[in-house]
Design a protein around this motif. Structure first.
Motif, PDB file in Angstrom:
ATOM      1  N   TYR A  42      10.582  13.991   2.011  1.00  0.00           N
ATOM      2  CA  TYR A  42       9.594  13.319   1.474  1.00  0.00           C
ATOM      3  C   TYR A  42      10.541  12.099   0.787  1.00  0.00           C
ATOM      4  N   VAL A  43      11.733  12.291   0.262  1.00  0.00           N
ATOM      5  CA  VAL A  43      12.352  11.089  -0.431  1.00  0.00           C
ATOM      6  C   VAL A  43      12.712   9.825   0.797  1.00  0.00           C
ATOM      7  N   CYS A  44      12.645  10.108   1.920  1.00  0.00           N
ATOM      8  CA  CYS A  44      13.102   9.239   2.880  1.00  0.00           C
ATOM      9  C   CYS A  44      11.913   7.972   2.999  1.00  0.00           C
ATOM     10  N   GLY A  45      10.839   8.407   2.363  1.00  0.00           N
ATOM     11  CA  GLY A  45       9.622   7.428   2.011  1.00  0.00           C
ATOM     12  C   GLY A  45      10.104   6.320   1.022  1.00  0.00           C
ATOM     13  N   ASP A  46      11.228   6.503   0.392  1.00  0.00           N
ATOM     14  CA  ASP A  46      11.698   5.807  -0.383  1.00  0.00           C
ATOM     15  C   ASP A  46      12.673   4.631   0.332  1.00  0.00           C
ATOM     16  N   GLU A  47      12.239   3.216   0.208  1.00  0.00           N
ATOM     17  CA  GLU A  47      12.842   2.247   1.269  1.00  0.00           C
ATOM     18  C   GLU A  47      14.193   2.439   1.307  1.00  0.00           C
ATOM     19  N   THR A  48      15.075   2.682   0.275  1.00  0.00           N
ATOM     20  CA  THR A  48      16.677   2.602   0.301  1.00  0.00           C
ATOM     21  C   THR A  48      16.951   3.891   1.102  1.00  0.00           C
TER      22      THR A  48
ATOM     23  N   ARG B  17       0.703  -1.317   0.010  1.00  0.00           N
ATOM     24  CA  ARG B  17      -0.084  -0.295   0.130  1.00  0.00           C
ATOM     25  C   ARG B  17       0.957   1.262   0.065  1.00  0.00           C
ATOM     26  N   GLY B  18       2.227   1.061  -0.207  1.00  0.00           N
ATOM     27  CA  GLY B  18       3.040   2.311  -0.023  1.00  0.00           C
ATOM     28  C   GLY B  18       3.036   3.001  -1.232  1.00  0.00           C
ATOM     29  N   GLY B  19       2.474   2.348  -2.321  1.00  0.00           N
ATOM     30  CA  GLY B  19       2.234   2.890  -3.673  1.00  0.00           C
ATOM     31  C   GLY B  19       2.749   2.098  -4.779  1.00  0.00           C
ATOM     32  N   ALA B  20       3.735   1.248  -4.673  1.00  0.00           N
ATOM     33  CA  ALA B  20       4.062   0.500  -5.758  1.00  0.00           C
ATOM     34  C   ALA B  20       3.368  -0.912  -6.355  1.00  0.00           C
TER      35      ALA B  20
ATOM     36  N   ASN C  56       8.001  -2.402   4.623  1.00  0.00           N
ATOM     37  CA  ASN C  56       6.396  -2.320   4.245  1.00  0.00           C
ATOM     38  C   ASN C  56       5.675  -1.151   4.735  1.00  0.00           C
ATOM     39  N   ASN C  57       4.816  -0.677   3.993  1.00  0.00           N
ATOM     40  CA  ASN C  57       3.861   0.429   4.470  1.00  0.00           C
ATOM     41  C   ASN C  57       3.056  -0.073   5.642  1.00  0.00           C
ATOM     42  N   VAL C  58       2.600   1.143   6.519  1.00  0.00           N
ATOM     43  CA  VAL C  58       1.681   0.902   7.544  1.00  0.00           C
ATOM     44  C   VAL C  58       0.328   0.054   7.172  1.00  0.00           C
TER      45      VAL C  58
ATOM     46  N   ALA D 110       6.329   4.550   7.669  1.00  0.00           N
ATOM     47  CA  ALA D 110       5.259   5.490   8.065  1.00  0.00           C
ATOM     48  C   ALA D 110       5.594   7.007   7.545  1.00  0.00           C
ATOM     49  N   ASP D 111       6.286   7.034   6.569  1.00  0.00           N
ATOM     50  CA  ASP D 111       6.902   8.447   6.110  1.00  0.00           C
ATOM     51  C   ASP D 111       5.652   9.034   5.675  1.00  0.00           C
ATOM     52  N   GLU D 112       4.800   8.566   5.128  1.00  0.00           N
ATOM     53  CA  GLU D 112       3.653   9.302   4.289  1.00  0.00           C
ATOM     54  C   GLU D 112       3.877  10.832   4.137  1.00  0.00           C
ATOM     55  N   GLY D 113       4.477  10.855   2.941  1.00  0.00           N
ATOM     56  CA  GLY D 113       5.128  12.050   2.514  1.00  0.00           C
ATOM     57  C   GLY D 113       4.227  12.497   1.115  1.00  0.00           C
ATOM     58  N   GLU D 114       3.909  11.833   0.617  1.00  0.00           N
ATOM     59  CA  GLU D 114       3.373  11.993  -0.740  1.00  0.00           C
ATOM     60  C   GLU D 114       2.316  12.910  -0.722  1.00  0.00           C
TER      61      GLU D 114
ATOM     62  N   THR E 119       4.933 -11.771  -1.546  1.00  0.00           N
ATOM     63  CA  THR E 119       6.221 -12.314  -2.367  1.00  0.00           C
ATOM     64  C   THR E 119       7.590 -11.742  -1.993  1.00  0.00           C
ATOM     65  N   LYS E 120       7.505 -10.285  -1.517  1.00  0.00           N
ATOM     66  CA  LYS E 120       8.683  -9.558  -1.133  1.00  0.00           C
ATOM     67  C   LYS E 120       9.361 -10.380   0.194  1.00  0.00           C
ATOM     68  N   TRP E 121       8.534 -10.846   1.115  1.00  0.00           N
ATOM     69  CA  TRP E 121       8.990 -11.708   2.182  1.00  0.00           C
ATOM     70  C   TRP E 121       9.808 -12.762   1.809  1.00  0.00           C
TER      71      TRP E 121
ATOM     72  N   PRO F  97      13.141   6.442  -7.921  1.00  0.00           N
ATOM     73  CA  PRO F  97      11.912   6.655  -8.602  1.00  0.00           C
ATOM     74  C   PRO F  97      11.470   8.299  -8.281  1.00  0.00           C
ATOM     75  N   THR F  98      12.198   9.164  -7.808  1.00  0.00           N
ATOM     76  CA  THR F  98      11.590  10.398  -7.590  1.00  0.00           C
ATOM     77  C   THR F  98      11.631  11.274  -8.964  1.00  0.00           C
ATOM     78  N   GLY F  99      12.758  11.137  -9.663  1.00  0.00           N
ATOM     79  CA  GLY F  99      12.657  11.596 -11.124  1.00  0.00           C
ATOM     80  C   GLY F  99      11.448  11.164 -11.838  1.00  0.00           C
TER      81      GLY F  99
HETATM   82  C1  LIG Z   1      10.305   9.194  -3.324  1.00  0.00           C
HETATM   83  C2  LIG Z   1       9.508   7.961  -2.810  1.00  0.00           C
HETATM   84  C3  LIG Z   1       8.646   8.139  -1.668  1.00  0.00           C
HETATM   85  C4  LIG Z   1       8.027   7.103  -0.915  1.00  0.00           C
HETATM   86  N1  LIG Z   1       7.279   7.450   0.168  1.00  0.00           N
HETATM   87  C5  LIG Z   1       6.500   6.494   0.790  1.00  0.00           C
HETATM   88  C6  LIG Z   1       6.005   6.809   2.044  1.00  0.00           C
HETATM   89  O1  LIG Z   1       5.628   7.976   2.370  1.00  0.00           O
HETATM   90  N2  LIG Z   1       5.316   5.584   2.423  1.00  0.00           N
HETATM   91  C7  LIG Z   1       5.391   4.334   2.033  1.00  0.00           C
HETATM   92  O2  LIG Z   1       5.018   3.562   2.601  1.00  0.00           O
HETATM   93  N3  LIG Z   1       6.152   4.198   0.816  1.00  0.00           N
HETATM   94  C8  LIG Z   1       6.774   5.193   0.291  1.00  0.00           C
HETATM   95  N4  LIG Z   1       7.419   4.886  -1.018  1.00  0.00           N
HETATM   96  C9  LIG Z   1       7.553   3.586  -1.499  1.00  0.00           C
HETATM   97  C10 LIG Z   1       8.769   2.789  -0.578  1.00  0.00           C
HETATM   98  O3  LIG Z   1       9.924   2.882  -1.391  1.00  0.00           O
HETATM   99  C11 LIG Z   1       8.434   1.063  -0.699  1.00  0.00           C
HETATM  100  O4  LIG Z   1       8.118   0.824  -1.846  1.00  0.00           O
HETATM  101  C12 LIG Z   1       7.319   0.730   0.427  1.00  0.00           C
HETATM  102  O5  LIG Z   1       7.444   1.345   1.657  1.00  0.00           O
HETATM  103  C13 LIG Z   1       7.117  -0.703   0.402  1.00  0.00           C
HETATM  104  O6  LIG Z   1       6.132  -1.027   1.137  1.00  0.00           O
HETATM  105  P1  LIG Z   1       4.869  -1.547   0.617  1.00  0.00           P
HETATM  106  O7  LIG Z   1       5.253  -2.771  -0.369  1.00  0.00           O
HETATM  107  O8  LIG Z   1       3.924  -2.386   1.841  1.00  0.00           O
HETATM  108  O9  LIG Z   1       3.996  -0.675  -0.186  1.00  0.00           O
HETATM  109  C14 LIG Z   1       8.155   5.822  -1.795  1.00  0.00           C
HETATM  110  C15 LIG Z   1       8.985   5.577  -2.578  1.00  0.00           C
HETATM  111  C16 LIG Z   1       9.497   6.886  -3.382  1.00  0.00           C
HETATM  112  C17 LIG Z   1      10.677   6.271  -4.611  1.00  0.00           C
END
Ligand SMILES: Cc1cc2nc3c(=O)[nH]c(=O)nc-3n(C[C@H](O)[C@H](O)[C@H](O)COP(=O)(O)O)c2cc1C
Ligand code: SF4
Ligand code: SF4
Ligand code: SF4
Ligand code: SF4
Ligand code: FES
Lengths: 572, 350, 527
Positions: free
Chosen positions: A328-334, A221-224, A367-369, A249-253, A230-232, A546-548
């Motif tokens: 915001y970018v700290c929402g990206d997992e890496t 549910r984080g977006g992708a 994983n997302n919240v 739990a960065d929820e920045g989008e 499967t990830k596990w 993926p921010t670009g």
């Molecule tokens: C720039 C950027 C911001 C992101 N922000 C969030 C975020 O705020 N919360 C989130 O759950 N995933 C965010 N993601 C996706 C995470 O990288 C990651 O795919 C996700 O946390 C995986 O959890 P999920 O598989 O449960 O969705 C973001 C990705 C990118 C590239």
């Protein structure tokens, strides 16, 4: 004071497997102690405590927006002027504050009482306009309420926040009855059958849990939308390194404010989800990486964890709540992993993937919240029950946040695949005439009103419609809105948030911002429109993370779908 | 069976140790790079080294791409060139790249990339951002030429581990800082110059070399540092007989390109006006210039007289622990073979 | 050094004693820090909490001049707890029982009392060194510049032999040489007891060999004088002519007042130099010499590596290469030396006479230098010595060594201990660095003291103070720093005024004749 500092810092450091991870919490602590300011002395103290250079601390302090290396007023007023705020009239509030305080944005009043800033998305999209005062939110602001707020602050008082909005839950899995005063307590949660699922999980084999989650097909549910189970299974087998689970739990989008609904009002659901998942993954230490602005929600989570611990629910895992610093970018997992390791939140090159080389170079799942909050239901009721909700390949409940031009903005827990129309109706219908709608957070392509007709809200349908479900943050744009101005707001956000590592994102967003501003302010040329399209086309897929793509896609959609509006501004 | 890859149709064997960029370079295939520095490893940040790989949707950065068997790589497709041009254009647009007056003109990785891609004037220009920092003794920092490649930061933290440089701020405001954003001269920087040697452009350069010589006028001579006992290998950059700058010799034992402040910047003394230029003989308490024959004869005769009167052990000599071996060898030979004494020593223990 | 710089980065453990690499051997310190980034453990023993001490895993802040006791304490633990390398000791060394007898007297508690390092820390160091092998021991002048310098050196080798840290990569005893070519000057036989290549002057075979090579019959088989004895013989005219090549003894030697008196009393003083210095003032004749970059030749670094030095320009005016000057003098004694360049001297003379360099020729060291021993032209050079525990002398020697205190210790009149050394931004008496712009960074000497002593003296950072010893006094600014423990003053000898050598004690190790630069008693007065 110094002694007290030392013990507090030591307590913070002890929470983490590696000292460096404590760097932001230590800085946050020092800043709070020091009138909301991280001055040179505090930088030095932090450097000494962590055993790193001053440069490293300063580099971190200036990467994240929430550290003040420069003095700020007693009350730091931060108005969210990002897209959702913009749609709800944040500009008016900001202008009013400038007039009332007699300062410009970015300045501090002479008496040192107030500093006024315009900030990017605060995750209060349905309750905007929002003003963050130091670490407290004041939502649903009007000009009148702003006056009340300022007057109260001047007299040393803090008024109550009004976070009210529409809340509808058709599924009743993720959202609970928040009208109940004790809705966040363990007793309330247990009273509704809470922690039964964990009990069941602990009697299962970890592999069985993984299999069940995989079978359920919970898409991230984080977006992708990547299937969690499967990830596990990507975690290496028979590996001697510790495994870490990070709850994102960065929820920045911009447009997204769903995770906070779970964390703020139903925290034990998330705690239970993490507890089960940690057991399944054999993670002895798990983290909730929560955006720093949600300070009070982090407190709620910590209290819930404490309660659960006392109740003997968490004997197998230690859950640490880690507050971000404003990025915001700290929402990206890496990037999140880097940040959690105590660094600037620059995304990492993939491969290697976190499953193999994540936190501290160990196997890690992020994983997302909302994803993790689905896990208790799956374990309690089985994968089949989960699959009964939603549509094929897109199962389960989904929290949609609706903001922008609707009559009753709020949050809506509906099954995956629910028609957009139904959700918008639940939100009181569109205010005025719909020009377009962004259905999955700011990083997805805008749909014209026409394109949005008949859309079902699930991953596959959205993809087919040329956009994405993303985080499920729906922003409705009516015909009072200028798309070029919307595009400018959009790129301002991404340019502000770009981590700055790679050229196409860092410099590309800068150039696009300049050109869009030129267009909006009447200095634009026709070539600028083509230049923007040239840039977005080439930036897509060229960046390190993926921010670009996250800005290239929406900007390209806005410009190409609403090109006449841009051209009109150029011709003028 | 040997593993192989194809770059632009040419076949190359792979052994799993080299990246696509390295293989291409070794075989004369030009791929521009900016953030990549061999000893730091790939950073994948500038994105200028991208190539197209069959079967992979996005362009890949060749500096970090480890080839797999059978991989087919194209380095010059229109899509690749367009992306690279955009990257270089973006960098040129957002900085002051006035090559005419840049110290690195002709020895700049950005200029080389632009030249190879056939870029003349940046397509979009955004105003300058930073001021030059000339506060340090030997190093000038010009933020407007900085491309934020991070090489200096990595070099300072991972190579010499002086931990001075960092990246500050983020996004478009990302810039290199010293400590907590102090001028370099006020920071904890020890002027080792590692960062200067790592910089691909004219954003970091030697104060002493300013205006002293262009890359194409430079003659390079390898030598050994005259200071401490590490024996660092230096590459002197000379215009005529003037040292314009000193670099560490990359790949050399023992220093692999590294130097310290003395080895990199402590060279002007050889040009000092105070150098001794003629033999001097003290007469009535004052030094007077003399010819070589006069001075040598005087010394030889005095020595001979003393040997005659008091024996060779009445003469003693101290050699120099800084001068070349050959000098010490000849000095002890003089004392032993010509004078006949073992009274020869040097500051052996300091 | 038994081992090489190239092995630093992959070392697992460093034991650094009496070496402040960050300032005196900066590039070597980079490699130590990099090893640390890769997980190496670092143990630092030093009176000063200097940069590497701050990065160390274990920092033993030892009292000046307590090294032997401290090292014996470590060895005491190694032996008592059976942590030493028995196999290595049995197979490759002799003297263990004697060492043991001495070392057993130095319990950690006793060592702690002398060195100021707690007994527990001494145990921790011993156990760490026993657990992580091999370990690399490095030292610099902090070990040698004592009246017990030779004993200090032998103690470091005792320790490494006992641990079996010899004869393999990333191990060994590694003295980092202070000057660029001290190693070379030793190798070249600029020593009173040996010909080039460490061939004793007292051995008739060597005498014969060199007489033949040099076409003479007058080589002396009497060991000559060392510098302090040469100087001491000047006032008595036992030594009547003194030839100083390139050294600024008037500032680099301890007790400047005394040294200047000695130089002044020289009957005939000759100098080769590139500048007028405090020393050349006393000369009768000065020969102007070529400097670095003005002559072709070689330096030999600490790691025994012979590196090329190249000429880029002619020496100014009539200045000439030093070897040329010596050659012209020899000519006046009737000797025609054949060589006319550094290369000819090396290839045709030196490398023929010193077996360890037999295989080193200029054409082999165009790029990287070669490390001796390198006996023939096929030999790749020697990266580390004593391979497989085979010592040059046969068996490695262990020797029991007793601790002796410095010649002068603090007392009521001179209550502080002065220790001296080099700073990063300068080199020796600044004849070179002072003319290369480094004064921009450091332009005057300071007396580095602790905050505690500063407070006691009522002195602030940056204020002028008078530092005096029984031999002299200087006026310098105080530098208050956390590097210095209470009771210690630290200074360098880079500046003519404020030079620590005005204060230093001209007492010497009885055998090596190295002066005790690292310890004397001083007082500081506020002015
Ligand atoms: C720039 C950027 C911001 C992101 N922000 C969030 C975020 O705020 N919360 C989130 O759950 N995933 C965010 N993601 C996706 C995470 O990288 C990651 O795919 C996700 O946390 C995986 O959890 P999920 O598989 O449960 O969705 C973001 C990705 C990118 C590239
Ligand atoms: S795309 Fe943007 S956010 Fe992502 S790594 Fe590059 S600069 Fe950073
Ligand atoms: S000169 Fe050396 S210490 Fe200074 S910033 Fe550059 S790399 Fe770091
Ligand atoms: S100063 Fe040079 S090396 Fe450092 S980031 Fe800028 S361009 Fe790169
Ligand atoms: S560059 Fe520095 S470390 Fe290297 S030899 Fe010269 S003085 Fe020593
Ligand atoms: S050189 Fe490959 S991304 Fe910069």
């Amino acid at each position: 004071m110094d002694k007290q500092n030392d013990t507090m810092i030591k307590t913070i450091i002890d929470r983490y497997p590696k000292k460096d991870s404590a760097v932001m919490p230590v800085m946050q602590y020092l800043q709070k102690k020091n009138n909301n300011r991280l001055d040179d002395r505090a930088v030095e103290t932090a450097a000494k405590a962590i055993g790193c250079s001053k440069g490293k601390i300063y580099g971190i302090a200036t990467y994240y927006t929430m550290f003040n290396t420069q003095p700020v007023g007693k009350y730091h007023l931060q108005v969210d002027t990002c897209v959702p705020g913009f749609l709800q009239g944040a500009d008016e509030i900001l202008a009013h504050l400038e007039k009332k305080l007699g300062i410009k944005t970015g300045e501090t009043t002479k008496d040192g009482m107030f500093t006024l800033s315009a900030v990017q998305d605060l995750g209060s999209c349905a309750t905007g306009p929002v003003i963050q005062v130091n670490d407290r939110y004041f939502e649903n602001m009007t000009v009148k309420k702003t006056d009340v707020l300022i007057d109260a602050l001047k007299s040393g008082k803090e008024p109550e926040n009004d976070p009210s909005m529409t809340v509808v839950s058709k599924c009743n899995i993720l959202l609970n009855d928040r009208t109940k005063k004790d809705c966040r307590t363990l007793a309330f949660y247990k009273g509704n059958g809470g922690y039964q699922s964990l009990k069941k999980a602990l009697s299962m084999k970890p592999d069985e849990i993984v299999a069940e989650v995989k079978e359920a097909g919970i898409r991230g549910r984080g977006g992708a939308g990547f299937p969690a189970g499967t990830k596990w299974t990507f975690l290496p087998k028979n590996d001697s390194r510790p495994v870490y689970l990070i709850c994102n739990a960065d929820e920045g989008e911009p447009g997204t404010f769903k995770d906070r609904q779970i964390m703020e009002f139903n925290p034990h659901l998330l705690v239970e989800g993490i507890a089960i998942s940690s057991f399944a993954l054999n993670a002895k230490k798990s983290f909730i990486y929560i955006r720093g602005e949600f300070d009070w929600i982090a407190d709620i989570l910590e209290a819930a964890i404490e309660e659960a611990k006392k109740d003997g629910q968490l004997n197998h895992v230690d859950i640490v709540v880690h507050r971000g610093g404003g990025s915001y970018v700290c929402g990206d997992e890496t990037a999140q992993i880097e940040s959690l390791e105590g660094k600037r939140g620059n995304p990492r090159v993939k491969p290697p993937f976190p499953a193999n080389f994540g936190l501290y170079g160990c196997p890690t799942v992020v994983n997302n919240v909302e994803t993790l909050s689905c896990v208790p239901y799956v374990i309690q009721n089985g994968a089949a029950a989960f699959q009964k909700i939603g549509v094929t390949n897109n199962f389960g409940p989904k929290i949609f946040g609706v903001s922008g031009h609707v009559n009753k903005p709020g949050i809506f827990e509906y099954p995956m695949g629910t028609p957009l129309k139904e959700i918008l109706e639940a939100a009181g219908g569109v205010k005025g005439k719909m020009k377009g709608v962004i259905v999955g957070g700011l990083s997805v392509a805008i749909l014209t009103a026409k394109e949005a007709e008949g859309l079902n809200m699930d991953y596959d349908s959205c993809n087919k419609a040329g956009t994405a479900l993303g985080s499920g943050g729906i922003m409705v744009v009516n015909d009072t809105v200028s798309i070029p101005e919307l595009a400018l707001r959009t790129i301002e956000f991404y340019h502000h948030e770009s981590c700055g590592q790679c050229v196409p994102c860092r410099e590309g967003s800068l150039v696009i911002e300049h050109k869009l501003r030129d267009i909006v302010e009447g200095r634009g040329k026709m070539e600028d429109i083509d230049l923007i399209l040239h840039l977005t086309k080439n930036i897509k897929g060229l960046t390190l993370c993926p921010t670009g793509e996250a800005f290239a896609v929406p900007i390209q959609a806005m410009v190409s779908k609403f090109r006449p509006e841009f051209e009109a501004l150029v011709k003028k | 069976m040997d593993k192989k890859i194809f770059i632009d149709g040419r076949e190359f064997a792979i052994d799993g140790t080299k990246t696509v960029l390295e293989i291409a370079r070794e075989n004369g295939i030009y791929i521009p790079s900016l953030c990549y520095l061999k000893k730091l490893g790939p950073a994948s940040m500038c994105r200028v080294c991208v190539v197209e790989v069959d079967g992979i949707r996005n362009l890949q950065t060749s500096c970090s791409l480890m080839p797999t068997d059978g991989m087919k790589i194209t380095t010059g497709s229109p899509r690749v060139i367009e992306a690279r041009k955009m990257v270089v254009n973006l960098l040129l647009a957002n900085g002051n790249h006035n090559c005419l007056i840049c110290e690195r003109n002709g020895d700049c990785e950005l200029q080389e990339a632009a030249y190879n891609l056939g870029i003349d004037i940046p397509a979009f220009v955004v105003p300058e951002r930073e001021e030059k920092d000339e506060s340090a003794a030997f190093i000038i920092r010009d933020g407007n030429k900085c491309i934020q490649c991070g090489r200096c930061v990595e070099a300072c933290n991972r190579m010499v581990v002086n931990e001075v440089l960092e990246m500050g701020n983020r996004g478009g405001h990302t810039h290199v800082i010293c400590d907590n954003d102090l001028p370099m001269g006020a920071s904890s920087c020890v002027q080792c110059g590692e960062c200067v040697q790592a910089c691909p452009v004219g954003a970091l350069y030697e104060k002493k070399g300013v205006g002293k010589g262009r890359p194409w006028e430079i003659r390079k001579v390898r030598t050994t540092c005259p200071y401490c006992g590490v024996g660092c290998q230096q590459e002197l950059h000379l215009k005529g007989d003037q040292i314009v700058r000193i670099k560490g010799v990359e790949g050399a034992q023992p220093n692999d390109g590294h130097l310290c402040v003395k080895g990199r910047y402590g060279y002007d003394f050889i040009y000092s006006k105070e150098r001794l230029t003629t033999p001097l003989i003290k007469k009535n308490g004052k030094f007077e210039e003399a010819s070589w024959d006069e001075a040598l004869d005087l010394v030889a005769n005095k020595f001979k007289q003393i040997i005659k009167e008091s024996g060779p052990d009445a003469i003693a000599g101290v050699s120099c622990a800084r001068s070349i071996n050959e000098d010490s060898f000849y000095m002890q030979k003089l004392f032993r073979a010509a004078i006949g004494t073992n009274n020869i020593d040097h500051c052996a223990r300091t | 050094m038994t081992n090489s710089f190239g092995e630093f980065e992959n070392a697992k453990l460093f034991f650094l004693i009496g070496t402040n690499m960050t300032e005196a051997h900066p590039v070597a310190s980079y490699y130590v820090k990099r090893a640390k980034l890769k997980g190496a453990k670092i143990i630092v023993a030093d009176p000063r909490n200097q940069a590497l001490a701050k990065k160390a895993d274990i920092f033993a802040q030892i009292k000046v001049g307590s090294d032997v006791a401290f090292l014996n304490g470590i060895m005491n633990v190694l032996i008592n707890e059976n942590l030493y390398d028995k196999k290595f000791v049995e197979e490759n060394t002799e003297g263990f029982e004697e060492l043991k007898a001495t070392v057993l007297k130095y319990t950690p508690e006793k060592a702690a009392e002398i060195s100021g390092v707690s007994a527990d820390k001494i145990r921790e160091i011993a156990r760490t060194m026993a657990a992580i092998k091999p370990g690399m021991l490095c030292y610099t002048l902090g070990i040698t510049e004592h009246t017990c310098g030779k004993n200090n050196v032998m103690s470091t080798s005792n320790l490494q032999i006992l641990l079996g840290n010899m004869g393999m990569p990333s191990a060994g005893v590694n003295p980092l040489r202070g000057q660029n070519n001290v190693q070379g000057a030793c190798d070249m036989g600029a020593l009173p007891n040996v010909y080039p290549g460490y061939q004793a002057v007292t051995d008739p075979k060597n005498k014969e060999k060199f007489q033949k090579a040099w076409g003479v019959n007058n080589l002396s088989d009497k060991v000559g004088l060392m510098i302090p004895d040469m100087m001491a013989s000047l006032p008595s005219k036992k030594v009547r002519a003194f030839y100083i090549f390139g050294e600024n003894l008037a500032r680099t030697d301890p007790n400047i007042t005394h040294v200047e008196h000695e130089l002044e009393s020289a009957e005939f003083l000759v100098c080769n130099d590139i500048f007028q210095t405090e020393t050349t003032r006393f000369a009768d004749v000065i020969f102007p010499a070529a400097a670095w970059c003005e002559d072709d030749g070689t330096f030999t670094s600490s790691e025994r590596r012979v590196n090329r030095v190249r000429k880029i320009k002619d020496a100014p005016g009539q200045a000439m290469p030093n070897w040329w000057i010596f050659k012209q003098l020899a000519k006046r004694f009737g000797h025609e030396w054949p060589s006319n360049s550094g290369q000819e001297i090396w290839d045709n003379e030196l490398s023929q006479l010193a077996p360890a360099y037999g295989g080193i020729k200029f054409n082999r060291i165009e790029h990287d230098g070669l490390q001796w021993p390198c006996p023939n032209e096929e030999h790749p050079g020697t990266v580390f010595l004593h391979k497989d525990g085979k010592f040059t002398r046969g068996k490695g020697l262990l020797k029991g060594i007793e601790w002796t205190p410095p010649a002068e210790v603090a007392d009521a009149e001179y209550p502080l201990v002065l220790s001296t050394g080099r700073r990063l931004f300068h080199y020796h008496t600044r004849t070179q660095t002072g003319r290369s712009g480094l004064d921009l960074i450091l332009k005057e000497e300071t007396a580095d003291i602790s905050a505690a002593d500063a407070a006691k003296l009522g002195v602030k950072h940056g204020e002028y103070v008078k530092v005096s010893s029984r031999r002299g006094a200087v006026k310098v600014r105080a530098k208050v720093t956390d590097e210095i423990p209470e009771g210690l003053v630290w200074m360098s000898f880079h500046f003519s005024e404020g030079n620590a050598n005005w204060l230093c004690n001209n007492v010497f190790d009885p055998e090596t004749k190295t002066a005790e630069y690292k310890a004397c008693a001083v007082r500081i007065d506020k002015i």
